[in-house]
Design an enzyme around this catalytic site. Structure first.
Site, PDB file in Angstrom:
ATOM      1  N   PRO A 126       0.838  -1.209   0.000  1.00 54.62           N
ATOM      2  CA  PRO A 126       0.000   0.000   0.000  1.00 54.62           C
ATOM      3  C   PRO A 126       0.872   1.257   0.000  1.00 54.62           C
ATOM      4  O   PRO A 126       1.821   1.357   0.760  1.00 54.62           O
ATOM      5  CB  PRO A 126      -0.782  -0.106   1.311  1.00 54.62           C
ATOM      6  N   GLU A 127       0.567   2.185  -0.892  1.00 56.05           N
ATOM      7  CA  GLU A 127       1.252   3.472  -0.882  1.00 56.05           C
ATOM      8  C   GLU A 127       0.288   4.527  -0.331  1.00 56.05           C
ATOM      9  O   GLU A 127      -0.834   4.202   0.062  1.00 56.05           O
ATOM     10  CB  GLU A 127       1.731   3.809  -2.300  1.00 56.05           C
TER      11      GLU A 127
END
Ligand code: ZN
Length: 270
Positions: free
Chosen positions: A2-3
């Protein structure tokens, strides 16, 4: 992994179910994540979640005594489920609120974390040395330019440095440099001011657009089998080795910079 946009979409997805709710209980099934979940998080039991904020890739569930601090690591996922929902493998943590809803944290690889930031105590070390948030007025191309002088590191590493700006991960660094026409290998202090001014705007646009795209997945947060936070992305260079450039049809190149896969067009990016 996840960014920043995925974490922000997680925040938007869980907030309506948790804000202004009282925490009934916190169930820890597996205390050893990236770091041990501290006993102190149980101090939040009985308290109201006043707000849910994001700082860099950390989510903060604020109560009057402190904040529960969650990081999704490599594979962490957050769901809102009814509190009697059967537990699945890798469901390490539940935060049950007075409505009967439960924030369930699932993390197969256990690089995620859950910490406690007490009110009035020094900030946790994970919050030290963090640069500005890219989507706020504290960040722009002018400050990027000023901080780049004297730095010979590749510009891609420079914009991925959390001390310079938080939350520009590998995918978004590749995409932003392509849109700005900047060669990712170029030393940070060789990039011209006008190019940084454009890059600052583009980083904001790329991240904001990704958050907007992810907004379509918000309903998945209330489904245990949904896949919150991992949404299809419109990528122009990332992962497109040897495919034609969307501008000039020359094949996209790939190199490794700072141990991260880097994709670019050597015709469009100088
Ligand atoms: Zn090109």
């Amino acid at each position: 992994m996840p960014e920043l946009p995925e974490v922000e979409v997680s925040r938007l997805g869980i907030s309506p179910h948790l804000e202004n709710q009282r925490i009934e209980k916190i169930v820890v099934r597996h205390r050893q994540l990236r770091w041990l979940i501290p006993q102190d998080i149980h101090l939040a039991e009985g308290l109201v979640i006043q707000s849910i904020r994001r700082r860099a890739k950390y989510l903060l569930l604020d109560t009057e005594l402190g904040s529960i601090v969650i990081h999704l690591g490599m594979s962490g996922k957050l769901h809102i489920v009814p509190s009697d929902t059967p537990v699945k493998k890798h469901d390490h943590l539940d935060i049950v609120v007075s409505s009967g809803a439960c924030l369930r944290f699932n993390d197969a690889r256990r690089f995620g974390s859950c910490l406690w930031q007490a009110v009035g105590q020094p900030a946790l070390s994970v919050f030290s040395n963090l640069g500005p948030e890219p989507l706020t007025d504290d960040f722009d191309g002018k400050t990027l330019f000023e901080r780049s002088r004297g730095k010979s590191v590749a510009v891609k590493n420079f914009i991925m440095d959390n001390k310079i700006v938080v939350g520009v991960g590998n995918i978004y660094a590749n995409e932003s440099l392509f849109l700005a026409g900047i060669d990712p290998r170029k030393p940070a202090d060789k990039v011209k001011k006008k190019d940084y001014l454009a890059l600052g705007q583009i980083i904001k646009q790329v991240l904001a657009h990704a958050i907007q795209q992810g907004g379509t997945t918000l309903k998945d947060f209330a489904q245990a089998d949904g896949k919150p936070g991992y949404f299809a992305q419109e990528l122009r260079v990332y992962g497109r080795l040897n495919q034609p450039c969307v501008n000039c049809i020359k094949p996209i190149q790939s190199v490794t910079i700072g141990q991260r896969n880097t994709f670019f067009c050597d015709n469009c990016q100088k």
